[in-house]
Design a protein around this motif. Structure first.
Motif, PDB file in Angstrom:
ATOM      1  N   MET A 118     -15.234   6.190 -17.746  1.00 47.54           N
ATOM      2  CA  MET A 118     -14.748   5.777 -19.066  1.00 47.54           C
ATOM      3  C   MET A 118     -14.909   6.902 -20.096  1.00 47.54           C
ATOM      4  O   MET A 118     -14.067   7.094 -20.963  1.00 47.54           O
ATOM      5  CB  MET A 118     -15.516   4.538 -19.534  1.00 47.54           C
ATOM      6  N   LYS A 119     -16.031   7.633 -19.994  1.00 46.64           N
ATOM      7  CA  LYS A 119     -16.270   8.725 -20.932  1.00 46.64           C
ATOM      8  C   LYS A 119     -15.204   9.800 -20.796  1.00 46.64           C
ATOM      9  O   LYS A 119     -14.718  10.343 -21.795  1.00 46.64           O
ATOM     10  CB  LYS A 119     -17.656   9.320 -20.687  1.00 46.64           C
ATOM     11  N   LEU A 120     -14.845  10.098 -19.540  1.00 44.18           N
ATOM     12  CA  LEU A 120     -13.805  11.113 -19.300  1.00 44.18           C
ATOM     13  C   LEU A 120     -12.470  10.653 -19.860  1.00 44.18           C
ATOM     14  O   LEU A 120     -11.740  11.441 -20.483  1.00 44.18           O
ATOM     15  CB  LEU A 120     -13.687  11.385 -17.802  1.00 44.18           C
ATOM     16  N   LEU A 121     -12.129   9.370 -19.665  1.00 48.68           N
ATOM     17  CA  LEU A 121     -10.870   8.830 -20.182  1.00 48.68           C
ATOM     18  C   LEU A 121     -10.833   8.909 -21.710  1.00 48.68           C
ATOM     19  O   LEU A 121      -9.798   9.241 -22.298  1.00 48.68           O
ATOM     20  CB  LEU A 121     -10.683   7.383 -19.719  1.00 48.68           C
ATOM     21  N   LYS A 122     -11.983   8.620 -22.333  1.00 48.86           N
ATOM     22  CA  LYS A 122     -12.058   8.693 -23.799  1.00 48.86           C
ATOM     23  C   LYS A 122     -11.878  10.130 -24.270  1.00 48.86           C
ATOM     24  O   LYS A 122     -11.185  10.392 -25.271  1.00 48.86           O
ATOM     25  CB  LYS A 122     -13.387   8.144 -24.294  1.00 48.86           C
ATOM     26  N   GLN A 123     -12.478  11.072 -23.551  1.00 51.76           N
ATOM     27  CA  GLN A 123     -12.332  12.484 -23.914  1.00 51.76           C
ATOM     28  C   GLN A 123     -10.881  12.936 -23.784  1.00 51.76           C
ATOM     29  O   GLN A 123     -10.375  13.677 -24.643  1.00 51.76           O
ATOM     30  CB  GLN A 123     -13.242  13.348 -23.025  1.00 51.76           C
ATOM     31  N   LEU A 124     -10.225  12.480 -22.717  1.00 52.73           N
ATOM     32  CA  LEU A 124      -8.818  12.836 -22.515  1.00 52.73           C
ATOM     33  C   LEU A 124      -7.940  12.222 -23.604  1.00 52.73           C
ATOM     34  O   LEU A 124      -7.021  12.871 -24.121  1.00 52.73           O
ATOM     35  CB  LEU A 124      -8.346  12.368 -21.133  1.00 52.73           C
ATOM     36  N   LEU A 125      -8.253  10.954 -23.958  1.00 57.95           N
ATOM     37  CA  LEU A 125      -7.494  10.285 -25.019  1.00 57.95           C
ATOM     38  C   LEU A 125      -7.690  11.011 -26.347  1.00 57.95           C
ATOM     39  O   LEU A 125      -6.717  11.248 -27.081  1.00 57.95           O
ATOM     40  CB  LEU A 125      -7.936   8.826 -25.150  1.00 57.95           C
ATOM     41  N   ASP A 126      -8.937  11.371 -26.643  1.00 57.33           N
ATOM     42  CA  ASP A 126      -9.222  12.070 -27.900  1.00 57.33           C
ATOM     43  C   ASP A 126      -8.512  13.417 -27.946  1.00 57.33           C
ATOM     44  O   ASP A 126      -7.969  13.810 -28.991  1.00 57.33           O
ATOM     45  CB  ASP A 126     -10.729  12.266 -28.073  1.00 57.33           C
ATOM     46  N   PHE A 127      -8.508  14.124 -26.841  1.00 53.61           N
ATOM     47  CA  PHE A 127      -7.824  15.427 -26.804  1.00 53.61           C
ATOM     48  C   PHE A 127      -6.322  15.241 -26.992  1.00 53.61           C
ATOM     49  O   PHE A 127      -5.674  15.997 -27.734  1.00 53.61           O
ATOM     50  CB  PHE A 127      -8.103  16.136 -25.475  1.00 53.61           C
ATOM     51  N   TYR A 128      -5.765  14.235 -26.338  1.00 51.47           N
ATOM     52  CA  TYR A 128      -4.338  13.904 -26.467  1.00 51.47           C
ATOM     53  C   TYR A 128      -3.982  13.601 -27.919  1.00 51.47           C
ATOM     54  O   TYR A 128      -2.953  14.078 -28.433  1.00 51.47           O
ATOM     55  CB  TYR A 128      -4.049  12.706 -25.560  1.00 51.47           C
ATOM     56  N   LEU A 129      -4.847  12.858 -28.597  1.00 53.10           N
ATOM     57  CA  LEU A 129      -4.598  12.517 -30.005  1.00 53.10           C
ATOM     58  C   LEU A 129      -4.844  13.710 -30.909  1.00 53.10           C
ATOM     59  O   LEU A 129      -4.054  13.985 -31.821  1.00 53.10           O
ATOM     60  CB  LEU A 129      -5.489  11.346 -30.428  1.00 53.10           C
ATOM     61  N   ASN A 130      -5.942  14.428 -30.673  1.00 51.39           N
ATOM     62  CA  ASN A 130      -6.290  15.562 -31.528  1.00 51.39           C
ATOM     63  C   ASN A 130      -5.284  16.701 -31.415  1.00 51.39           C
ATOM     64  O   ASN A 130      -5.115  17.475 -32.366  1.00 51.39           O
ATOM     65  CB  ASN A 130      -7.693  16.072 -31.187  1.00 51.39           C
ATOM     66  N   CYS A 131      -4.627  16.797 -30.270  1.00 51.34           N
ATOM     67  CA  CYS A 131      -3.593  17.821 -30.079  1.00 51.34           C
ATOM     68  C   CYS A 131      -2.284  17.448 -30.768  1.00 51.34           C
ATOM     69  O   CYS A 131      -1.340  18.239 -30.776  1.00 51.34           O
ATOM     70  CB  CYS A 131      -3.310  18.025 -28.591  1.00 51.34           C
ATOM     71  N   SER A 132      -2.216  16.228 -31.291  1.00 52.30           N
ATOM     72  CA  SER A 132      -1.015  15.708 -31.959  1.00 52.30           C
ATOM     73  C   SER A 132       0.139  15.447 -30.990  1.00 52.30           C
ATOM     74  O   SER A 132       1.296  15.380 -31.411  1.00 52.30           O
ATOM     75  CB  SER A 132      -0.542  16.673 -33.065  1.00 52.30           C
TER      76      SER A 132
END
Length: 273
Positions: free
Chosen positions: A1-15
């Motif tokens: 779950m932590k990895l998925l959250k990190q990937l989601l955050d990167f996806y969002l932060n990258c715009s």
């Protein structure tokens, strides 16, 4: 779950997510005005959004606040660089008039981010201006540019769609401003700061009425598009009603920004049905 959250955050932060929303809005414009898929225009909007949003979000962190450059920021910088190259590639495939108008939108974006005069705030921090500048840029990128590049004249339908699209972005930004109320500088004089959260919600809901009614005056009116608009209005209404300062950042950065994506998926689904 932590990895998925990190990937989601990167996806969002990258715009990437907001860029996908911009891309789908361009595709919706193609559909509404019966424009054949224009890949350079659509991908110019997609990669241009990544470059523009990342510039707006991270310029101050790196240039002014000297924020430490983490691995995540390095990844965002790399993606932004690749996107910048692709923006240039697709830019030179657009018509000359489209390029000129695109420069105008770029100028507003730069003005929004960088102070042009010493000891002065940038346009992003001008009192009460932010919401209008952002909405105008989105209308330009997702509606004006595609029609200009397709060589379609500015008809009454075009101006009605400009008003509708402006209302859409204005309402979506209101939701962001409600959630950001606790963190926004009081100097900004955002709509919730000036009239309060309750009245902001009422304003957003009232603005969705002309958004719906304007659809009936279009010469390109279809029942399918009207039905889809009703669904979009319902979604936005719920997002407005349940918006508050305690909501997670994902409320806006994932769900509210997904509205154009759901809109395009519904159009695609109904057309294929």
């Amino acid at each position: 779950m932590k990895l998925l959250k990190q990937l989601l955050d990167f996806y969002l932060n990258c715009s990437i997510h907001v860029a996908l929303s911009c891309y789908t809005l361009v595709r919706i414009t193609f559909h509404m005005f019966h424009i054949q898929y224009d890949e350079p225009m659509a991908l110019f909007a997609f990669f241009g959004t990544i470059v523009g949003y990342n510039f707006v979000k991270y310029d101050a962190l790196v240039r002014v606040k000297k924020y430490p450059i983490s691995n995540s920021l390095k990844g965002i910088a790399l993606l932004s660089l690749v996107s910048f190259v692709l923006v240039g590639y697709y830019f030179f495939q657009l018509k000359r008039i489209t390029q000129i108008v695109a420069f105008g939108i770029l100028a507003i974006t730069v003005l929004y981010t960088l102070p042009f005069f010493p000891n002065r705030r940038n346009a992003r921090n001008w009192t009460g201006v932010k919401i209008y500048m952002v909405a105008i840029c989105w209308v330009g990128a997702t509606l004006v540019l595609p029609l200009i590049n397709a060589g379609i004249s500015f008809s009454l339908d075009f101006f009605i769609k400009c008003i509708q699209r402006f209302i859409l972005f204005f309402v979506m930004i209101l939701i962001f401003e409600i959630l950001d109320l606790a963190n926004d500088d009081p100097y900004l004089q955002t709509v919730p700061q000036k009239i309060g959260v309750k009245r902001t919600k009422i304003l957003g809901l009232l603005l969705l009425i002309p958004f719906c009614l304007l659809e009936l005056s279009l010469s390109i009116f279809t029942l399918t598009n009207f039905f889809i608009n009703i669904i979009i209005i319902t979604m936005l209404s719920l997002f407005i009603v349940f918006a508050n300062v305690n909501r997670s950042k994902y409320y806006t950065s994932v769900w509210v920004e997904s509205v154009p994506i759901f809109w395009w998926l519904m159009i695609f689904t109904f057309l294929k049905a």
